[in-house]
Scaffold this motif. Structure first.
Motif, PDB file in Angstrom:
ATOM      1  N   LEU A 170       0.713  -1.272   0.123  1.00 16.50           N
ATOM      2  CA  LEU A 170      -0.071  -0.027   0.118  1.00 16.50           C
ATOM      3  C   LEU A 170       1.037   1.239  -0.051  1.00 16.50           C
ATOM      4  CD1 LEU A 170      -2.754   1.068   0.251  1.00 16.50           C
ATOM      5  CD2 LEU A 170      -2.776   0.918   2.681  1.00 16.50           C
ATOM      6  N   LEU A 171       2.174   1.350   0.849  1.00  4.76           N
ATOM      7  CA  LEU A 171       2.808   2.361   0.987  1.00  4.76           C
ATOM      8  C   LEU A 171       3.318   2.668  -0.456  1.00  4.76           C
ATOM      9  CD1 LEU A 171       4.486   1.941   4.377  1.00  4.76           C
ATOM     10  CD2 LEU A 171       2.842   3.762   3.831  1.00  4.76           C
ATOM     11  N   ASP A 172       4.153   1.710  -1.041  1.00  2.00           N
ATOM     12  CA  ASP A 172       4.684   1.872  -2.323  1.00  2.00           C
ATOM     13  C   ASP A 172       3.616   2.196  -3.308  1.00  2.00           C
ATOM     14  OD1 ASP A 172       6.913   1.234  -4.195  1.00  2.00           O
ATOM     15  OD2 ASP A 172       5.466  -0.182  -4.974  1.00  2.00           O
ATOM     16  N   GLY A 173       2.405   1.712  -3.405  1.00  2.00           N
ATOM     17  CA  GLY A 173       1.297   2.126  -4.457  1.00  2.00           C
ATOM     18  C   GLY A 173       0.848   3.562  -4.219  1.00  2.00           C
ATOM     19  N   LEU A 174       0.882   3.819  -3.013  1.00  2.00           N
ATOM     20  CA  LEU A 174       0.400   5.529  -2.633  1.00  2.00           C
ATOM     21  C   LEU A 174       1.674   6.267  -3.121  1.00  2.00           C
ATOM     22  CD1 LEU A 174      -1.095   4.845   0.864  1.00  2.00           C
ATOM     23  CD2 LEU A 174      -2.254   5.555  -1.236  1.00  2.00           C
ATOM     24  N   CYS A 175       2.886   6.074  -2.836  1.00  2.00           N
ATOM     25  CA  CYS A 175       3.840   6.754  -3.213  1.00  2.00           C
ATOM     26  C   CYS A 175       3.937   6.893  -4.787  1.00  2.00           C
ATOM     27  CB  CYS A 175       5.147   6.294  -2.634  1.00  2.00           C
ATOM     28  SG  CYS A 175       5.342   6.680  -0.718  1.00  2.00           S
ATOM     29  N   CYS A 176       4.070   5.940  -5.452  1.00  2.00           N
ATOM     30  CA  CYS A 176       4.139   5.520  -6.972  1.00  2.00           C
ATOM     31  C   CYS A 176       2.862   6.370  -7.373  1.00  2.00           C
ATOM     32  CB  CYS A 176       4.162   4.295  -7.307  1.00  2.00           C
ATOM     33  SG  CYS A 176       5.623   3.401  -7.068  1.00  2.00           S
ATOM     34  N   ASN A 177       1.825   6.380  -6.884  1.00  2.00           N
ATOM     35  CA  ASN A 177       0.641   7.229  -7.431  1.00  2.00           C
ATOM     36  C   ASN A 177       0.661   8.611  -6.908  1.00  2.00           C
ATOM     37  OD1 ASN A 177      -0.951   5.342  -9.467  1.00  2.00           O
ATOM     38  ND2 ASN A 177      -0.445   4.042  -7.573  1.00  2.00           N
ATOM     39  N   GLY A 178       1.678   9.089  -6.334  1.00  2.00           N
ATOM     40  CA  GLY A 178       1.810  10.781  -5.862  1.00  2.00           C
ATOM     41  C   GLY A 178       0.897  10.999  -4.837  1.00  2.00           C
ATOM     42  N   LYS A 179       0.502  10.119  -3.800  1.00  2.00           N
ATOM     43  CA  LYS A 179      -0.057  10.232  -2.692  1.00  2.00           C
ATOM     44  C   LYS A 179       0.824  10.066  -1.403  1.00  2.00           C
ATOM     45  CE  LYS A 179      -4.270  10.248  -4.909  1.00  2.00           C
ATOM     46  NZ  LYS A 179      -5.137  11.346  -4.970  1.00  2.00           N
ATOM     47  N   VAL A 180       1.791  10.903  -1.468  1.00  2.00           N
ATOM     48  CA  VAL A 180       2.764  10.646  -0.519  1.00  2.00           C
ATOM     49  C   VAL A 180       2.538  10.974   0.965  1.00  2.00           C
ATOM     50  CG1 VAL A 180       5.397  11.432   0.195  1.00  2.00           C
ATOM     51  CG2 VAL A 180       4.668  11.089  -2.334  1.00  2.00           C
ATOM     52  N   VAL A 185       0.973   9.359   6.435  1.00  2.00           N
ATOM     53  CA  VAL A 185       0.147   9.095   7.703  1.00  2.00           C
ATOM     54  C   VAL A 185       0.225   7.482   8.194  1.00  2.00           C
ATOM     55  CG1 VAL A 185      -2.382   9.250   8.344  1.00  2.00           C
ATOM     56  CG2 VAL A 185      -1.216  10.984   6.889  1.00  2.00           C
ATOM     57  N   ILE A 186       0.024   6.568   7.240  1.00  2.00           N
ATOM     58  CA  ILE A 186       0.119   5.179   7.299  1.00  2.00           C
ATOM     59  C   ILE A 186       1.261   4.933   8.138  1.00  2.00           C
ATOM     60  CG2 ILE A 186       0.096   3.031   6.343  1.00  2.00           C
ATOM     61  CD1 ILE A 186      -1.987   4.343   4.195  1.00  2.00           C
ATOM     62  N   PHE A 187       2.645   5.328   7.648  1.00  2.00           N
ATOM     63  CA  PHE A 187       3.695   5.093   8.184  1.00  2.00           C
ATOM     64  C   PHE A 187       3.940   5.448   9.250  1.00  2.00           C
ATOM     65  CE2 PHE A 187       8.360   5.990   8.820  1.00  2.00           C
ATOM     66  CZ  PHE A 187       8.788   4.852   8.325  1.00  2.00           C
ATOM     67  N   GLU A 188       3.361   6.614   9.701  1.00  2.00           N
ATOM     68  CA  GLU A 188       3.075   6.989  11.238  1.00  2.00           C
ATOM     69  C   GLU A 188       2.452   6.089  12.120  1.00  2.00           C
ATOM     70  OE1 GLU A 188       5.274   9.139  12.840  1.00  2.00           O
ATOM     71  OE2 GLU A 188       6.484   9.458  11.033  1.00  2.00           O
ATOM     72  N   TYR A 189       1.390   6.048  11.677  1.00  2.00           N
ATOM     73  CA  TYR A 189       0.607   4.758  12.412  1.00  2.00           C
ATOM     74  C   TYR A 189       1.267   3.661  12.594  1.00  2.00           C
ATOM     75  CZ  TYR A 189      -3.240   1.679  12.794  1.00  2.00           C
ATOM     76  OH  TYR A 189      -4.163   0.423  13.223  1.00  2.00           O
ATOM     77  N   MET A 190       1.992   3.125  11.659  1.00  2.00           N
ATOM     78  CA  MET A 190       2.643   1.842  11.993  1.00  2.00           C
ATOM     79  C   MET A 190       3.735   1.812  12.981  1.00  2.00           C
ATOM     80  SD  MET A 190       3.496   0.758   7.724  1.00  2.00           S
ATOM     81  CE  MET A 190       4.363  -0.675   8.270  1.00  2.00           C
ATOM     82  N   VAL A 197       8.733  -1.894  11.315  1.00  2.00           N
ATOM     83  CA  VAL A 197       8.942  -1.127  10.148  1.00  2.00           C
ATOM     84  C   VAL A 197      10.180  -1.678   9.249  1.00  2.00           C
ATOM     85  CG1 VAL A 197       8.961   1.331   9.012  1.00  2.00           C
ATOM     86  CG2 VAL A 197       7.790   0.704  11.236  1.00  2.00           C
ATOM     87  N   SER A 198       9.888  -2.471   8.333  1.00  2.00           N
ATOM     88  CA  SER A 198      11.282  -2.981   7.755  1.00  2.00           C
ATOM     89  C   SER A 198      12.070  -2.087   6.751  1.00  2.00           C
ATOM     90  CB  SER A 198      10.642  -4.340   6.989  1.00  2.00           C
ATOM     91  OG  SER A 198       9.983  -3.978   5.799  1.00  2.00           O
ATOM     92  N   ILE A 199      13.104  -2.778   6.376  1.00  2.00           N
ATOM     93  CA  ILE A 199      13.840  -1.818   5.336  1.00  2.00           C
ATOM     94  C   ILE A 199      12.939  -1.693   4.072  1.00  2.00           C
ATOM     95  CG2 ILE A 199      16.112  -2.298   3.662  1.00  2.00           C
ATOM     96  CD1 ILE A 199      17.121  -3.895   6.455  1.00  2.00           C
ATOM     97  N   VAL A 200      12.268  -2.858   3.577  1.00  2.00           N
ATOM     98  CA  VAL A 200      11.321  -2.453   2.470  1.00  2.00           C
ATOM     99  C   VAL A 200      10.479  -1.419   2.629  1.00  2.00           C
ATOM    100  CG1 VAL A 200       9.792  -3.719   0.916  1.00  2.00           C
ATOM    101  CG2 VAL A 200      11.363  -5.061   2.102  1.00  2.00           C
ATOM    102  N   THR A 201       9.831  -0.949   3.932  1.00  2.00           N
ATOM    103  CA  THR A 201       9.046   0.251   4.132  1.00  2.00           C
ATOM    104  C   THR A 201       9.714   1.369   3.823  1.00  2.00           C
ATOM    105  OG1 THR A 201       7.948  -1.421   5.762  1.00  2.00           O
ATOM    106  CG2 THR A 201       7.276   1.015   5.591  1.00  2.00           C
ATOM    107  N   TYR A 202      11.049   1.436   4.250  1.00  2.00           N
ATOM    108  CA  TYR A 202      11.897   2.480   4.408  1.00  2.00           C
ATOM    109  C   TYR A 202      12.275   2.871   2.601  1.00  2.00           C
ATOM    110  CZ  TYR A 202      12.372   3.513   9.156  1.00  2.00           C
ATOM    111  OH  TYR A 202      12.378   3.772  10.495  1.00  2.00           O
ATOM    112  N   THR A 203      12.352   1.695   2.154  1.00  2.00           N
ATOM    113  CA  THR A 203      12.702   2.001   0.608  1.00  2.00           C
ATOM    114  C   THR A 203      11.728   2.507  -0.263  1.00  2.00           C
ATOM    115  OG1 THR A 203      12.689  -0.418   0.253  1.00  2.00           O
ATOM    116  CG2 THR A 203      14.778   0.543   0.998  1.00  2.00           C
TER     117      THR A 203
END
Length: 203
Positions: A170-180, A185-190, A197-203
């Motif tokens: 979801l995070l990757d999809g939001l970022c790739c579609n301009g919804k940074v 918000v979701i990242f902070e929730y996590m 919060v894995s390395i994959v999430t940070y990248t």
């Protein structure tokens, strides 16, 4: 691995020479192995042999082959095999449905995947985390992050908890579609909930 499955095929031939008839478990294990090794042709040959020997395939046999067709982008054949299951008195389970949904989403046919998803629910089968994550990724892939987030929001009420991969997709999809901002918000929730919060999430 490919050598291992060649050995398995030889073992099957050897069993038949010794007049030991392989059963559905033997065939399904070999078919699954060939599919996993990317040898769909061999898997289908085994399936044909299975039918010739009057060994009835089970849900695991069909699911392995459907997964193989989807992996190779052969959706028409995957759908045909899916539809033929019930005519043979074998009903698809959540893994079977998810395999075909994944095939549709991978080919950017997410709406077809959703039709199958609702059909699965109507049959009384509960979608799992992998099913939902597949649909979320599908919507992100076709540039529809809003529907991806709707599917994500639906998960909790349906008893399928998102895992770290779901969040990453979801995070990757939001970022790739301009919804940074929405992704942040979701990242902070996590982070607030102490999630891994894995390395994959940070990248």
């Amino acid at each position: 691995d490919s050598g291992r499955w060649s050995d398995a095929a030889l073992l099957l031939r050897d069993m038949m020479k010794r007049r030991i008839d392989p059963n559905v478990i033997t065939f399904t294990a070999l078919i699954h192995g060939f599919v996993k090794a990317g040898k769909l042709f061999e898997a289908l040959e085994l399936y044909k042999l299975m039918i010739q020997m009057s060994v009835d395939p089970n849900v695991f046999t069909f699911t392995a082959l459907i997964n193989g067709f989807c992996t190779h982008g052969r959706l028409t054949e995957a759908k045909r095999m899916f539809n033929s299951m019930e005519s043979k008195g074998c009903f698809p389970n959540v893994v079977t449905y998810t395999s075909l949904i994944h095939g549709f989403c991978k080919s950017k046919r997410v709406e077809d995947g959703m039709i199958l998803f609702y059909r699965m629910l109507q049959r009384g089968l509960a979608a799992n985390t992998i099913t939902y994550t597949t649909l979320i990724q599908g919507y992100c892939r076709v540039g529809n992050p809003n529907l991806a987030q709707q599917v994500f929001n639906q998960m909790g009420s349906c008893g399928a908890a998102p895992d770290i991969r779901t969040y990453n997709v979801l995070l990757d999809g939001l970022c790739c579609n301009g919804k940074v901002e929405r992704a942040l918000v979701i990242f902070e929730y996590m982070r607030e909930r102490g999630m891994d919060v894995s390395i994959v999430t940070y990248t």
